[in-house]
Design a protein around this motif. Structure first.
Motif, PDB file in Angstrom:
ATOM      1  N   LEU A   1       0.851  -1.183   0.000  1.00 27.60           N
ATOM      2  CA  LEU A   1       0.000   0.000   0.000  1.00 27.60           C
ATOM      3  C   LEU A   1       0.891   1.237   0.000  1.00 27.60           C
ATOM      4  O   LEU A   1       1.958   1.240   0.623  1.00 27.60           O
ATOM      5  CB  LEU A   1      -0.897   0.038   1.239  1.00 27.60           C
ATOM      6  CG  LEU A   1      -1.890  -1.094   1.456  1.00 27.60           C
ATOM      7  CD1 LEU A   1      -2.623  -0.890   2.771  1.00 27.60           C
ATOM      8  CD2 LEU A   1      -2.867  -1.184   0.305  1.00 27.60           C
ATOM      9  N   MET A   2       0.443   2.289  -0.658  1.00 24.65           N
ATOM     10  CA  MET A   2       1.134   3.575  -0.614  1.00 24.65           C
ATOM     11  C   MET A   2       0.147   4.629  -0.124  1.00 24.65           C
ATOM     12  O   MET A   2      -0.863   4.893  -0.761  1.00 24.65           O
ATOM     13  CB  MET A   2       1.671   3.957  -1.990  1.00 24.65           C
ATOM     14  CG  MET A   2       2.538   5.237  -1.969  1.00 24.65           C
ATOM     15  SD  MET A   2       1.545   6.747  -2.214  1.00 24.65           S
ATOM     16  CE  MET A   2       1.139   6.600  -3.937  1.00 24.65           C
ATOM     17  N   LEU A   3       0.431   5.169   1.051  1.00 26.29           N
ATOM     18  CA  LEU A   3      -0.389   6.225   1.631  1.00 26.29           C
ATOM     19  C   LEU A   3       0.257   7.569   1.336  1.00 26.29           C
ATOM     20  O   LEU A   3       1.434   7.780   1.638  1.00 26.29           O
ATOM     21  CB  LEU A   3      -0.522   6.034   3.148  1.00 26.29           C
ATOM     22  CG  LEU A   3      -1.309   7.112   3.897  1.00 26.29           C
ATOM     23  CD1 LEU A   3      -2.787   7.051   3.533  1.00 26.29           C
ATOM     24  CD2 LEU A   3      -1.127   6.961   5.408  1.00 26.29           C
ATOM     25  N   GLU A   4      -0.516   8.478   0.753  1.00 24.34           N
ATOM     26  CA  GLU A   4      -0.001   9.810   0.450  1.00 24.34           C
ATOM     27  C   GLU A   4      -0.774  10.837   1.252  1.00 24.34           C
ATOM     28  O   GLU A   4      -2.008  10.828   1.265  1.00 24.34           O
ATOM     29  CB  GLU A   4      -0.135  10.107  -1.045  1.00 24.34           C
ATOM     30  CG  GLU A   4       0.503  11.432  -1.456  1.00 24.34           C
ATOM     31  CD  GLU A   4       0.447  11.661  -2.951  1.00 24.34           C
ATOM     32  OE1 GLU A   4       1.396  11.234  -3.646  1.00 24.34           O
ATOM     33  OE2 GLU A   4      -0.556  12.235  -3.429  1.00 24.34           O
ATOM     34  N   VAL A   5      -0.033  11.692   1.943  1.00 26.10           N
ATOM     35  CA  VAL A   5      -0.639  12.745   2.748  1.00 26.10           C
ATOM     36  C   VAL A   5       0.081  14.055   2.480  1.00 26.10           C
ATOM     37  O   VAL A   5       1.244  14.068   2.047  1.00 26.10           O
ATOM     38  CB  VAL A   5      -0.574  12.434   4.264  1.00 26.10           C
ATOM     39  CG1 VAL A   5      -1.281  11.135   4.599  1.00 26.10           C
ATOM     40  CG2 VAL A   5       0.868  12.406   4.756  1.00 26.10           C
ATOM     41  N   THR A   6      -0.609  15.137   2.716  1.00 24.62           N
ATOM     42  CA  THR A   6       0.000  16.465   2.677  1.00 24.62           C
ATOM     43  C   THR A   6      -0.104  17.067   4.065  1.00 24.62           C
ATOM     44  O   THR A   6      -1.171  17.003   4.691  1.00 24.62           O
ATOM     45  CB  THR A   6      -0.715  17.367   1.658  1.00 24.62           C
ATOM     46  OG1 THR A   6      -0.567  16.798   0.363  1.00 24.62           O
ATOM     47  CG2 THR A   6      -0.114  18.760   1.658  1.00 24.62           C
ATOM     48  N   HIS A   7       1.000  17.599   4.559  1.00 22.28           N
ATOM     49  CA  HIS A   7       0.953  18.249   5.869  1.00 22.28           C
ATOM     50  C   HIS A   7       1.406  19.695   5.736  1.00 22.28           C
ATOM     51  O   HIS A   7       2.196  20.051   4.861  1.00 22.28           O
ATOM     52  CB  HIS A   7       1.791  17.499   6.908  1.00 22.28           C
ATOM     53  CG  HIS A   7       3.265  17.700   6.784  1.00 22.28           C
ATOM     54  ND1 HIS A   7       3.983  18.531   7.597  1.00 22.28           N
ATOM     55  CD2 HIS A   7       4.166  17.172   5.925  1.00 22.28           C
ATOM     56  CE1 HIS A   7       5.255  18.508   7.268  1.00 22.28           C
ATOM     57  NE2 HIS A   7       5.398  17.692   6.249  1.00 22.28           N
TER      58      HIS A   7
ATOM     59  N   LEU B   1       3.934  13.896   1.402  1.00 21.93           N
ATOM     60  CA  LEU B   1       4.784  12.801   1.869  1.00 21.93           C
ATOM     61  C   LEU B   1       4.113  11.466   1.573  1.00 21.93           C
ATOM     62  O   LEU B   1       2.888  11.356   1.559  1.00 21.93           O
ATOM     63  CB  LEU B   1       5.040  12.918   3.373  1.00 21.93           C
ATOM     64  CG  LEU B   1       5.762  14.171   3.849  1.00 21.93           C
ATOM     65  CD1 LEU B   1       5.730  14.251   5.357  1.00 21.93           C
ATOM     66  CD2 LEU B   1       7.199  14.180   3.347  1.00 21.93           C
ATOM     67  N   ARG B   2       4.936  10.438   1.379  1.00 21.30           N
ATOM     68  CA  ARG B   2       4.439   9.086   1.126  1.00 21.30           C
ATOM     69  C   ARG B   2       5.018   8.109   2.139  1.00 21.30           C
ATOM     70  O   ARG B   2       6.167   8.245   2.559  1.00 21.30           O
ATOM     71  CB  ARG B   2       4.820   8.628  -0.291  1.00 21.30           C
ATOM     72  CG  ARG B   2       4.126   9.420  -1.398  1.00 21.30           C
ATOM     73  CD  ARG B   2       4.513   8.906  -2.764  1.00 21.30           C
ATOM     74  NE  ARG B   2       3.638   9.492  -3.801  1.00 21.30           N
ATOM     75  CZ  ARG B   2       3.577   9.058  -5.047  1.00 21.30           C
ATOM     76  NH1 ARG B   2       4.342   8.039  -5.430  1.00 21.30           N
ATOM     77  NH2 ARG B   2       2.752   9.632  -5.910  1.00 21.30           N
TER      78      ARG B   2
END
Length: 532
Positions: free
Chosen positions: A81-87, A149-150
């Motif tokens: 799985l690849m989780l991508e978020v922006t902070h 970020l990933r």
């Protein structure tokens, strides 16, 4: 020129620290899945990313800053799985992010599988994904500049469509859809080194609208077994308690309900208890499971030899009763373990209740995949596992009440039913003018003789009880290794003045018709909480 040295940068900016100590966001807009007219209609109504949370991040020295986290996507390539978020930091950072925050997890709320992000042993055991300098945990920080970020996780072993993100103080982000891809979407070309010196972390005076860092995806074929973990639940009833972890279940019949004190001759009520236990076994055990292990236990009073004999005789008596009910459907093996494996700690002020809990006869067996026993009204109530569909994402939530203990306010939010679990969020807020440690005084509302392994940690001492049945549901534990566990309950350390810190405790879900549970919250007392 703006300068940020590694000491003042975010140390070890794994996703776990990235999400550190976020306070609760008010809100819930995605209604209860059980209110939907059909499963298909419910799926059409589900929100899609981006999912936004905003809260507080713990910084060294007791300082906190406000930051915003946005979940933009979760991709599944068949192996990972690849989780991508922006902070986005919304305030100046006065120091490094601390490592005292609850760990980040992706959870399959139906099966109870917990996924942790993958680490690269070739680069100092840092997590696979976004980095600045290979093998270096330090990352630059940019106030007011969103950074994408990933992080990579093992794929779930079950075929699932939605996962839940928890940890680091953000509470609960349910209903994140998995997007199945042949290959992960390539990250944009990194530009961080054009604006930031990797040796000094010195930044150019003007940065672009968005910063992209290098991405380090995991290679194929990694052994990810240790990054998949199992949730263990414990439900306690008047006649029996049930422990379930993965596909293994243990029913503990209270010996005092089946035998007279220091006796192995079954009482008149024992046959009825065994009959209910047999009904549960039929509905839970899979077609290829042939063996049930019956284990007798005693309290610590008496000699080891006497207790060993008594536990063996009680296990034998339980087997004889069970054989008549099951009519040879399974192979029954017995063991006696005397007082060697107590559930509760004896010798304290609740010694009588602790000894009573330790006197038990256990049935252990493998559970059929998908078996929940929720429709089994004749079996043991503590063994019914209630599974709903994964919860919808929500972005609005209001506390139902606020409890006060000393100088700390406890904001209690509605319990969220998510798959086979119930997620209870609370917000702790310091009402003084100085930082203080959160002392929840877990023993204040502990059940006399309660199981020690389910009553530890900041919120580990919390429990919920069904008003009608009296069933008590304890905080779930996560098996992190062979014989190693951690509470699925957040620890809260220092509370900055005036700020709210979200904490999460997870319980096995009650029956679908249960709309309210009584929460026992340590020194804060008890309160009835609605179940969404």
């Amino acid at each position: 020129m703006t300068t940020r040295t590694p000491a003042a940068a975010v140390a070890a900016l794994t996703l776990g620290l990235l999400l550190s100590s976020c306070a609760l966001l008010d809100g819930s807009t995605g209604g209860d899945p059980t209110d939907a007219p059909s499963a298909q209609a419910s799926e059409r109504q589900r929100p899609t990313p981006p999912f936004v949370r905003q809260g507080r991040m713990s910084i060294e020295g007791g300082n906190d800053v406000t930051f915003e986290l946005t979940v933009t996507g979760l991709e599944h390539d068949g192996e990972y799985l690849m989780l991508e978020v922006t902070h986005n930091y919304l305030e100046d950072l006065p120091g490094s992010v601390t490592g005292r925050n609850p760990p980040v997890r992706l959870v399959d709320p139906v099966s109870g599988e917990v996924l942790r992000f993958l680490h690269d042993p070739q680069s100092g055991d840092e997590p696979y994904g976004t980095h600045f300098v290979p093998g270096d945990p330090a990352m630059p920080t940019h106030e007011g500049l969103p950074t994408t970020l990933r992080r990579y996780f093992p794929a779930p072993t079950q075929d699932v469509d939605y996962l839940t993100l928890t940890g680091a103080g953000i509470g609960l982000v349910p209903g994140i859809p998995l997007t199945r891809v042949d290959a992960f979407t390539p990250a944009p070309e990194p530009n961080a080194h054009e604006y930031i010196d990797p040796e000094t972390f010195a930044q150019e005076p003007e940065l672009p609208d968005e910063i992209w860092y290098p991405d380090n995806p995991p290679p194929p074929g990694l052994d990810t077994a240790d990054r998949r973990q199992t949730m263990e639940s414990f439900v306690d009833g008047p006649t029996a308690s049930t422990t379930r972890a993965g596909d293994q279940e243990t029913i503990a019949l209270h010996a005092d309900e089946m035998f007279a004190f220091d006796d192995s001759e079954p009482t008149a009520d024992a046959a009825q208890t065994i009959r209910a236990g047999a009904q549960t076994l039929r509905s839970h055990i899979g077609p290829r499971v042939e063996e049930i292990t019956i284990v007798g236990h005693t309290d610590g009073v008496g000699s080891d030899t006497h207790n060993q004999t008594l536990s063996q005789e009680r296990a034998e008596a339980a087997r004889a009763l069970l054989e008549r009910e099951l009519d040879g459907e399974f192979t029954l093996t017995i063991e006696g373990r005397g007082s060697a494996e107590p559930l509760a700690t004896e010798g304290g002020p609740d010694d009588e209740q602790a000894r009573a809990r330790n006197r038990r006869v256990e049935f252990t067996y493998q559970v059929s995949p998908g078996a929940d026993g929720s429709a089994d009204t004749d079996g043991l109530a503590s063994a019914r596992r209630h599974v709903a569909e994964p919860a919808h994402f929500f972005d609005e939530l209001e506390p139902v009440t606020t409890l006060i203990h000393d100088d700390v306010d406890l904001h209690v939010y509605p319990m969220v039913r998510d798959g086979a679990y119930a997620f209870q969020m609370v917000g702790l807020q310091n009402s003084t003018l100085s930082p203080l440690e959160a002392d929840l005084d877990v023993d204040a509302s502990a059940v006399p003789g309660g199981p020690a392994q389910y009553t530890q940690g900041t919120l580990g001492g919390f429990r919920v009880q069904e008003p009608d049945t009296g069933l008590i549901r304890y905080v779930v534990r996560i098996r992190t290794g062979d014989g190693e566990y951690e509470d699925f309950a957040d620890r809260i350390n220092e509370l900055a003045t005036g700020e709210q810190y979200l904490a999460l405790a997870v319980f096995p879900a009650p029956a679908p018709d249960v709309t309210e549970m009584t929460l026992y919250a340590g020194a804060f007392g008890q309160v009835d909480v609605p179940v969404r």
